[in-house]
Design a protein around this motif. Structure first.
Motif, PDB file in Angstrom:
ATOM      1  N   ARG A 233      32.366  61.226 -29.169  1.00 12.42           N
ATOM      2  CA  ARG A 233      33.504  62.086 -28.889  1.00 12.42           C
ATOM      3  C   ARG A 233      33.134  63.033 -27.738  1.00 12.42           C
ATOM      4  N   TYR A 234      34.025  63.117 -26.775  1.00 12.56           N
ATOM      5  CA  TYR A 234      33.838  63.908 -25.556  1.00 12.56           C
ATOM      6  C   TYR A 234      32.741  63.337 -24.645  1.00 12.56           C
ATOM      7  N   GLY A 235      32.344  62.090 -24.887  1.00 14.80           N
ATOM      8  CA  GLY A 235      31.331  61.469 -24.046  1.00 14.80           C
ATOM      9  C   GLY A 235      31.905  60.948 -22.731  1.00 14.80           C
ATOM     10  N   LYS A 236      31.048  60.270 -21.979  1.00 12.36           N
ATOM     11  CA  LYS A 236      31.453  59.722 -20.679  1.00 12.36           C
ATOM     12  C   LYS A 236      31.260  58.206 -20.665  1.00 12.36           C
ATOM     13  N   VAL A 237      32.250  57.519 -20.090  1.00 11.46           N
ATOM     14  CA  VAL A 237      32.178  56.076 -19.873  1.00 11.46           C
ATOM     15  C   VAL A 237      32.179  55.829 -18.374  1.00 11.46           C
ATOM     16  N   LEU A 238      31.165  55.110 -17.883  1.00  7.13           N
ATOM     17  CA  LEU A 238      31.116  54.735 -16.470  1.00  7.13           C
ATOM     18  C   LEU A 238      31.516  53.277 -16.335  1.00  7.13           C
ATOM     19  N   GLY A 239      32.572  53.035 -15.569  1.00  3.28           N
ATOM     20  CA  GLY A 239      33.028  51.668 -15.342  1.00  3.28           C
ATOM     21  C   GLY A 239      32.486  51.127 -14.035  1.00  3.28           C
ATOM     22  N   PHE A 240      31.505  50.241 -14.131  1.00  2.74           N
ATOM     23  CA  PHE A 240      30.913  49.648 -12.927  1.00  2.74           C
ATOM     24  C   PHE A 240      31.376  48.213 -12.719  1.00  2.74           C
ATOM     25  N   SER A 241      31.914  47.582 -13.764  1.00  2.00           N
ATOM     26  CA  SER A 241      32.281  46.170 -13.686  1.00  2.00           C
ATOM     27  C   SER A 241      33.421  45.931 -12.706  1.00  2.00           C
ATOM     28  N   LEU A 242      33.325  44.823 -11.991  1.00  2.00           N
ATOM     29  CA  LEU A 242      34.434  44.307 -11.206  1.00  2.00           C
ATOM     30  C   LEU A 242      34.909  43.019 -11.868  1.00  2.00           C
ATOM     31  N   ILE A 243      36.209  42.914 -12.046  1.00  2.00           N
ATOM     32  CA  ILE A 243      36.774  41.701 -12.650  1.00  2.00           C
ATOM     33  C   ILE A 243      37.786  41.109 -11.678  1.00  2.00           C
ATOM     34  N   LYS A 252      42.786  49.749 -25.061  1.00  2.00           N
ATOM     35  CA  LYS A 252      42.906  50.327 -26.404  1.00  2.00           C
ATOM     36  C   LYS A 252      43.086  51.834 -26.281  1.00  2.00           C
ATOM     37  N   HIS A 253      44.299  52.198 -25.968  1.00  2.00           N
ATOM     38  CA  HIS A 253      44.626  53.570 -25.610  1.00  2.00           C
ATOM     39  C   HIS A 253      44.286  54.559 -26.731  1.00  2.00           C
ATOM     40  N   MET A 254      44.611  54.220 -27.969  1.00  2.00           N
ATOM     41  CA  MET A 254      44.382  55.161 -29.064  1.00  2.00           C
ATOM     42  C   MET A 254      42.899  55.348 -29.356  1.00  2.00           C
ATOM     43  N   ASP A 255      42.079  54.300 -29.137  1.00  2.00           N
ATOM     44  CA  ASP A 255      40.628  54.482 -29.271  1.00  2.00           C
ATOM     45  C   ASP A 255      40.136  55.519 -28.264  1.00  2.00           C
ATOM     46  N   TRP A 256      40.676  55.427 -27.066  1.00  2.00           N
ATOM     47  CA  TRP A 256      40.309  56.372 -26.019  1.00  2.00           C
ATOM     48  C   TRP A 256      40.788  57.786 -26.361  1.00  2.00           C
ATOM     49  N   MET A 257      42.021  57.887 -26.847  1.00  2.00           N
ATOM     50  CA  MET A 257      42.553  59.204 -27.211  1.00  2.00           C
ATOM     51  C   MET A 257      41.731  59.847 -28.320  1.00  2.00           C
ATOM     52  N   ARG A 258      41.301  59.033 -29.277  1.00  2.00           N
ATOM     53  CA  ARG A 258      40.516  59.574 -30.390  1.00  2.00           C
ATOM     54  C   ARG A 258      39.128  60.012 -29.929  1.00  2.00           C
ATOM     55  N   SER A 259      38.555  59.281 -28.977  1.00  2.00           N
ATOM     56  CA  SER A 259      37.209  59.628 -28.499  1.00  2.00           C
ATOM     57  C   SER A 259      37.232  60.798 -27.514  1.00  2.00           C
ATOM     58  N   ILE A 260      38.391  61.010 -26.876  1.00  2.00           N
ATOM     59  CA  ILE A 260      38.535  62.044 -25.841  1.00  2.00           C
ATOM     60  C   ILE A 260      37.437  61.865 -24.784  1.00  2.00           C
ATOM     61  N   ALA A 261      37.187  60.617 -24.442  1.00  2.00           N
ATOM     62  CA  ALA A 261      36.132  60.295 -23.479  1.00  2.00           C
ATOM     63  C   ALA A 261      36.635  60.414 -22.045  1.00  2.00           C
TER      64      ALA A 261
END
Length: 330
Positions: A233-243, A252-261
């Motif tokens: 919770r309140y952590g950071k996610v770094l998106g490096f992948s290219l697709i 998964k919007h609600m997972d993100w909202m719950r994590s407040i990441a």
């Protein structure tokens, strides 16, 4: 000069083209080492692209290039200087790296020391882009960091996080040989999601503390969703992948909202100076602080380009990073 390009999915053509001439402000580089990047394979080599995108531009897809300057029309760059260079993809007529000679502007050059092989210095290019990304998570000391994907980029994250003082670095991958390399490069722990529930494993390995930062270096369209599910919770996610450009992935919007990441996209190429962190990594390697050459598992030649891309695409023979010698190497 010889060049290679993609003419169809998973199909290379080796052919001859004219050697380019540098314009004012450019250098002409004798290419001596090139390397395969994961984005080259899963965004171009493996994809069925629109018909008008075949064949690719000469030398594509490849953006990891090192060699020696043979002609200079740029102030401050001399003939004989060893360089990493970045392709000028803003210019539609520019070349990719799978060529014997390439012309690039001075702004896309990274000078190299005279010792060690160019293949070893070339690994500063991918790890330099990761160095740029690690600065986005803030001070590293004391953080618990998870890295999804332990290919060359993920392993670079693992290595730099460990060297920068992370309290715990967990490498996450489906391939055991990559997880073994992860430990070699500084991971404190590893997880293979084929064998364990990764969320439960993270809780156990961190004694319930969880992960402050999760990096998605998987190249998997679902990697970002996985990262959000793993982070504190309140952590950071770094998106490096290219697709692939056409991919539309449900988030998964609600997972993100719950994590407040906080989700941070990472692209050094889109920064003000795409060479700055690569130059910094070269300096750190020159001082002995880091050795990205440990990523190299295969040394090949220009004629082996189709094989190298196929090996990387299919993750064959324990491959992490393949470098191909051009013009005799160096």
């Amino acid at each position: 000069m010889r060049a290679a390009r993609i003419t169809a999915p998973q199909t290379f053509e080796l052919y001859d083209i004219d050697t380019p001439e540098p314009a004012e402000g450019e250098i002409l580089l004798k290419v001596q080492q090139v390397s395969v990047c994961g984005s080259d394979t899963h965004m171009q080599y493996d994809q069925v692209l629109p018909e008008e995108m075949y064949p690719s531009r000469a030398g594509a897809p490849c953006h990891e290039i090192a060699g020696t300057v043979v002609e200079s029309r740029a102030d401050g760059i001399d003939i004989g200087q060893r360089m990493i260079v970045l392709p000028d993809f803003v210019n539609p007529d520019s070349l990719g790296g799978l060529v014997e000679y390439i012309n690039v502007p001075k702004s896309l050059t990274i000078p190299l020391p005279e010792d060690r092989g160019l293949d070893e210095w070339l690994m500063c290019q991918p790890m330099g882009t990761v160095l740029f990304a690690t600065k986005l998570w803030g001070p590293t000391a004391g953080l618990r960091i998870g890295v999804i994907g332990q290919g060359a980029i993920g392993l670079s994250f693992t290595n730099l996080a460990a060297l920068e003082g992370a309290a715990q670095v967990i490498g996450i991958d489906l391939l055991d040989y990559r997880l073994e390399k992860s430990i070699e490069l500084g991971a404190t722990d590893t997880i293979n999601p084929d064998n364990v529930n990764p969320i439960e494993a993270i809780a156990e390995l961190t004694h319930g503390q969880g992960l402050d930062v999760v990096v998605d270096a998987s190249g998997d369209p679902e990697g970002l969703n996985q990262a959000v599910s793993f982070v504190n919770r309140y952590g950071k996610v770094l998106g490096f992948s290219l697709i692939s450009l056409g991919s539309v992935i449900p988030f998964k919007h609600m997972d993100w909202m719950r994590s407040i990441a906080t989700i941070i996209p990472c692209s050094s190429r889109g920064s003000g100076d795409p060479t700055a962190d690569i130059k910094e990594l070269v300096s750190l390697m020159d001082r002995g602080w880091v050795d990205p050459a440990k990523l190299i598992t295969h040394r090949m030649t220009f004629d082996d380009i189709p094989e190298a891309y196929e090996m990387y695409s299919k993750q064959q023979d324990g491959i992490i990073k393949a470098v191909m010698a051009v013009n005799g190497g160096g």
